[in-house]
Design a protein around this motif. Structure first.
Motif, PDB file in Angstrom:
ATOM      1  N   CYS A 104      55.382  40.802  44.740  1.00 35.14           N
ATOM      2  CA  CYS A 104      54.061  40.360  45.188  1.00 35.14           C
ATOM      3  C   CYS A 104      54.252  39.395  46.352  1.00 35.14           C
ATOM      4  O   CYS A 104      54.890  38.348  46.195  1.00 35.14           O
ATOM      5  CB  CYS A 104      53.297  39.686  44.054  1.00 35.14           C
ATOM      6  N   ASP A 105      53.743  39.759  47.514  1.00 33.79           N
ATOM      7  CA  ASP A 105      53.801  38.888  48.698  1.00 33.79           C
ATOM      8  C   ASP A 105      55.216  38.418  49.024  1.00 33.79           C
ATOM      9  O   ASP A 105      55.437  37.269  49.408  1.00 33.79           O
ATOM     10  CB  ASP A 105      52.899  37.666  48.509  1.00 33.79           C
ATOM     11  N   GLY A 106      56.189  39.281  48.869  1.00 37.03           N
ATOM     12  CA  GLY A 106      57.564  38.905  49.165  1.00 37.03           C
ATOM     13  C   GLY A 106      58.272  38.225  48.023  1.00 37.03           C
ATOM     14  O   GLY A 106      59.467  37.914  48.125  1.00 37.03           O
ATOM     15  N   TYR A 107      57.585  37.957  46.917  1.00 39.38           N
ATOM     16  CA  TYR A 107      58.197  37.394  45.722  1.00 39.38           C
ATOM     17  C   TYR A 107      58.732  38.520  44.839  1.00 39.38           C
ATOM     18  O   TYR A 107      58.153  39.604  44.776  1.00 39.38           O
ATOM     19  CB  TYR A 107      57.183  36.616  44.883  1.00 39.38           C
ATOM     20  N   LEU A 108      59.796  38.237  44.118  1.00 37.83           N
ATOM     21  CA  LEU A 108      60.281  39.120  43.071  1.00 37.83           C
ATOM     22  C   LEU A 108      60.001  38.453  41.732  1.00 37.83           C
ATOM     23  O   LEU A 108      60.270  37.272  41.556  1.00 37.83           O
ATOM     24  CB  LEU A 108      61.786  39.362  43.200  1.00 37.83           C
ATOM     25  N   LEU A 109      59.453  39.221  40.801  1.00 37.45           N
ATOM     26  CA  LEU A 109      59.243  38.722  39.451  1.00 37.45           C
ATOM     27  C   LEU A 109      60.291  39.352  38.540  1.00 37.45           C
ATOM     28  O   LEU A 109      60.389  40.577  38.453  1.00 37.45           O
ATOM     29  CB  LEU A 109      57.843  39.065  38.948  1.00 37.45           C
ATOM     30  N   LEU A 110      61.104  38.520  37.892  1.00 35.29           N
ATOM     31  CA  LEU A 110      62.117  38.981  36.952  1.00 35.29           C
ATOM     32  C   LEU A 110      61.876  38.305  35.611  1.00 35.29           C
ATOM     33  O   LEU A 110      61.468  37.134  35.560  1.00 35.29           O
ATOM     34  CB  LEU A 110      63.524  38.668  37.455  1.00 35.29           C
ATOM     35  N   GLN A 142      55.266  42.384  32.160  1.00 36.31           N
ATOM     36  CA  GLN A 142      54.695  41.291  32.936  1.00 36.31           C
ATOM     37  C   GLN A 142      54.541  41.727  34.378  1.00 36.31           C
ATOM     38  O   GLN A 142      55.278  42.577  34.878  1.00 36.31           O
ATOM     39  CB  GLN A 142      55.579  40.044  32.848  1.00 36.31           C
ATOM     40  N   SER A 143      53.579  41.132  35.046  1.00 33.47           N
ATOM     41  CA  SER A 143      53.330  41.420  36.458  1.00 33.47           C
ATOM     42  C   SER A 143      52.777  40.173  37.120  1.00 33.47           C
ATOM     43  O   SER A 143      52.257  39.275  36.460  1.00 33.47           O
ATOM     44  CB  SER A 143      52.360  42.595  36.619  1.00 33.47           C
ATOM     45  N   MET A 144      52.900  40.132  38.440  1.00 33.20           N
ATOM     46  CA  MET A 144      52.482  38.951  39.192  1.00 33.20           C
ATOM     47  C   MET A 144      51.421  39.329  40.217  1.00 33.20           C
ATOM     48  O   MET A 144      51.472  40.390  40.836  1.00 33.20           O
ATOM     49  CB  MET A 144      53.683  38.322  39.904  1.00 33.20           C
ATOM     50  N   GLY A 145      50.439  38.462  40.377  1.00 37.12           N
ATOM     51  CA  GLY A 145      49.389  38.663  41.367  1.00 37.12           C
ATOM     52  C   GLY A 145      48.698  37.344  41.634  1.00 37.12           C
ATOM     53  O   GLY A 145      49.222  36.278  41.321  1.00 37.12           O
ATOM     54  N   TYR A 146      47.501  37.419  42.204  1.00 33.79           N
ATOM     55  CA  TYR A 146      46.770  36.178  42.465  1.00 33.79           C
ATOM     56  C   TYR A 146      45.276  36.444  42.468  1.00 33.79           C
ATOM     57  O   TYR A 146      44.812  37.585  42.605  1.00 33.79           O
ATOM     58  CB  TYR A 146      47.210  35.553  43.790  1.00 33.79           C
ATOM     59  N   ASP A 147      44.533  35.387  42.298  1.00 30.16           N
ATOM     60  CA  ASP A 147      43.079  35.439  42.348  1.00 30.16           C
ATOM     61  C   ASP A 147      42.657  35.520  43.808  1.00 30.16           C
ATOM     62  O   ASP A 147      42.766  34.547  44.548  1.00 30.16           O
ATOM     63  CB  ASP A 147      42.498  34.192  41.670  1.00 30.16           C
ATOM     64  N   GLY A 148      42.206  36.692  44.235  1.00 32.59           N
ATOM     65  CA  GLY A 148      41.818  36.887  45.631  1.00 32.59           C
ATOM     66  C   GLY A 148      40.377  36.561  45.920  1.00 32.59           C
ATOM     67  O   GLY A 148      39.899  36.774  47.040  1.00 32.59           O
ATOM     68  N   SER A 149      39.642  36.035  44.925  1.00 30.80           N
ATOM     69  CA  SER A 149      38.229  35.719  45.148  1.00 30.80           C
ATOM     70  C   SER A 149      38.048  34.421  45.921  1.00 30.80           C
ATOM     71  O   SER A 149      36.960  34.147  46.431  1.00 30.80           O
ATOM     72  CB  SER A 149      37.498  35.631  43.806  1.00 30.80           C
ATOM     73  N   ASN A 150      39.116  33.603  46.006  1.00 30.08           N
ATOM     74  CA  ASN A 150      39.056  32.354  46.754  1.00 30.08           C
ATOM     75  C   ASN A 150      39.877  32.465  48.035  1.00 30.08           C
ATOM     76  O   ASN A 150      40.734  33.331  48.173  1.00 30.08           O
ATOM     77  CB  ASN A 150      39.597  31.191  45.905  1.00 30.08           C
ATOM     78  N   THR A 151      39.602  31.596  48.983  1.00 29.64           N
ATOM     79  CA  THR A 151      40.343  31.614  50.242  1.00 29.64           C
ATOM     80  C   THR A 151      41.792  31.212  50.028  1.00 29.64           C
ATOM     81  O   THR A 151      42.683  31.682  50.725  1.00 29.64           O
ATOM     82  CB  THR A 151      39.687  30.655  51.252  1.00 29.64           C
ATOM     83  N   LYS A 152      42.046  30.336  49.059  1.00 25.44           N
ATOM     84  CA  LYS A 152      43.406  29.940  48.719  1.00 25.44           C
ATOM     85  C   LYS A 152      43.900  30.777  47.538  1.00 25.44           C
ATOM     86  O   LYS A 152      43.193  30.930  46.547  1.00 25.44           O
ATOM     87  CB  LYS A 152      43.467  28.448  48.356  1.00 25.44           C
ATOM     88  N   SER A 213      51.603  46.231  43.904  1.00 23.47           N
ATOM     89  CA  SER A 213      50.746  45.051  44.057  1.00 23.47           C
ATOM     90  C   SER A 213      50.167  45.044  45.458  1.00 23.47           C
ATOM     91  O   SER A 213      50.892  45.161  46.444  1.00 23.47           O
ATOM     92  CB  SER A 213      51.563  43.780  43.809  1.00 23.47           C
ATOM     93  N   LEU A 214      48.847  44.913  45.544  1.00 23.19           N
ATOM     94  CA  LEU A 214      48.164  44.889  46.838  1.00 23.19           C
ATOM     95  C   LEU A 214      46.955  43.975  46.736  1.00 23.19           C
ATOM     96  O   LEU A 214      46.156  44.078  45.797  1.00 23.19           O
ATOM     97  CB  LEU A 214      47.730  46.304  47.241  1.00 23.19           C
ATOM     98  N   ASN A 215      46.820  43.071  47.707  1.00 24.81           N
ATOM     99  CA  ASN A 215      45.707  42.125  47.743  1.00 24.81           C
ATOM    100  C   ASN A 215      45.592  41.318  46.446  1.00 24.81           C
ATOM    101  O   ASN A 215      44.492  40.962  46.017  1.00 24.81           O
ATOM    102  CB  ASN A 215      44.383  42.858  48.007  1.00 24.81           C
ATOM    103  N   GLY A 216      46.739  41.061  45.811  1.00 26.20           N
ATOM    104  CA  GLY A 216      46.752  40.243  44.602  1.00 26.20           C
ATOM    105  C   GLY A 216      46.534  41.006  43.320  1.00 26.20           C
ATOM    106  O   GLY A 216      46.733  40.457  42.235  1.00 26.20           O
TER     107      GLY A 216
END
Length: 395
Positions: A104-110, A142-152, A213-216
């Motif tokens: 996700c965004d260049g991160y690796l989740l292990l 497990q998987s990694m992402g982010y809340d894309g509803s906010n600017t941060k 993973s795309l757009n969080g």
């Protein structure tokens, strides 16, 4: 004859806007070395807007993971003879066997069932370790992402576990536990979701061999007895939902395999391969991914090569496609069970190049598509999207 001494010309710098437009297209691995050129460049490479733009322009790579090493494989397309370059990123996992869950965004989740999880940016050799005492023992994946509803961006790790609570002749009542780790709080929260999974004709079968993973958010292919589609895990709402219908029609699930990948950084590509004839058909979305309501699929390319490897036959294989000045190109890393050897296939027009990877020992190999990123890892940056600190844990 005495030569005249010419006056020194004043050094002219490029306008900042033009300089940025050039640098933003430079591969991230090169930009890391350019940090020491001048203070202005170092400041620019730490700017979030520049980092995001550079990530959108970065070329995908194939990443191979063994027990203790990471091997990024970059491709030099060339006109007539594409080649690959393999790097060796020795990674001390403290004697533990972490599985590569995704990127996700260049991160690796292990993750490891006994020793917790970690997030790593191999470009900077930086790692965030997650306390194993805080990891839920029941999460099956497990998987990694982010809340894309906010600017941060507020990054999260999702662990899920599914079990059947009630079973009748007509349907199964399924309970799904979602364990959500938020970097902002450094803690796991458990949520529950109940759904009715109907029998046979309406039963949803998830295919997680090529999860992306795309757009969080997280995307994967799935099917029922009647249709094929993409399912999505929305990290902002923390729910699973159907995203869009796939262009497959009249194909039995056991006669073909399917795969999913990112295309041009903001779109999706999907492939379907016939198990019998090995023919591969690939589609791409016509524009960047939004909410899924207006997805249009375009035929990208067809590969009809006898005895072509089964691209998505196991979780160790991966693929991506590109459309560049040399034409439409297909890349896959294939890891057969016998003989135990990793291969890269590059297909473009009439060209099909097969490259054996001798540098990598065949031990617990896993591959994925990876995009290098200048995003640095820190607890603060993962939690709030703030300017990252430099005192991260190095391994």
């Amino acid at each position: 004859m005495v030569a005249r001494k010419l006056p020194l010309m004043a050094v002219r710098n490029l306008p900042p806007e033009l300089e940025e437009e050039i640098l933003v297209r430079v591969p991230p691995r090169s930009l890391v070395r350019f940090r020491s050129v001048c203070k202005g460049w170092n400041t620019l490479f730490n700017d979030k807007r520049f980092v995001d733009r550079n990530f959108a322009c970065a070329r995908p790579e194939i990443l191979l993971k063994t027990l203790s090493h990471l091997y990024p494989i970059s491709v030099d397309l060339n006109k007539d003879d594409p080649t690959i370059k393999i790097s060796d990123l020795c990674f001390d996992l403290r004697g533990r066997r972490y599985d590569l869950e995704g990127t996700c965004d260049g991160y690796l989740l292990l993750s490891d069932s006994d020793n917790g999880a970690l997030v790593r940016n191999p470009l900077f050799n930086q790692t965030e370790w997650i306390d194993p005492d805080k990891c839920p023992p029941y999460s099956s994946r497990q998987s990694m992402g982010y809340d894309g509803s906010n600017t941060k961006k507020s990054y999260k790790i999702i662990g899920s576990y599914e079990y059947i609570k009630t079973r009748t002749q007509k349907f199964d009542e399924v309970i799904t536990k979602f364990a959500v780790f938020k970097f902002a709080t450094n803690a796991w929260d458990v949520t529950y979701h109940t759904s009715q999974r109907y029998r046979e004709e309406e039963k949803i079968v998830d295919e997680c061999n090529c999860t992306v993973s795309l757009n969080g958010n997280l995307y994967w292919t799935a099917y029922t007895s009647k249709s094929y589609f993409i399912r999505m895990f929305d990290f902002s709402k923390e729910v699973v939902q159907t995203f869009c219908i796939l262009p497959f029609k009249g194909t039995h699930s056991n006669s073909h395999t399917r795969g999913l990948a990112i295309y041009k950084g903001d779109r999706l590509s999907v492939l379907q391969q016939c198990i019998g004839g090995r023919e591969v058909k690939i589609w791409v979305t016509d524009k960047k991914i939004g909410n899924g309501d207006d997805v249009v699929w375009i035929n990208f390319m067809t590969i009809s090569i006898p005895k072509f490897p089964m691209v998505c036959n196991n979780i160790s294989s991966s693929y991506f496609v590109d459309n560049n000045v040399y034409g439409k190109t297909f890349f896959t890393c294939f890891l057969p069970q016998k003989p135990k050897q990793a291969w890269v296939y590059i297909v473009r027009g009439d060209l099909c190049k097969k490259i054996k990877i001798d540098e990598v020992a065949y031990m617990q190999l896993k591959s994925c598509v990876y995009v290098p990123s200048l995003i640095t890892i820190s607890r603060e940056a993962l939690a709030e999207g703030t300017e990252p600190k430099r005192n991260v844990f190095n391994v």
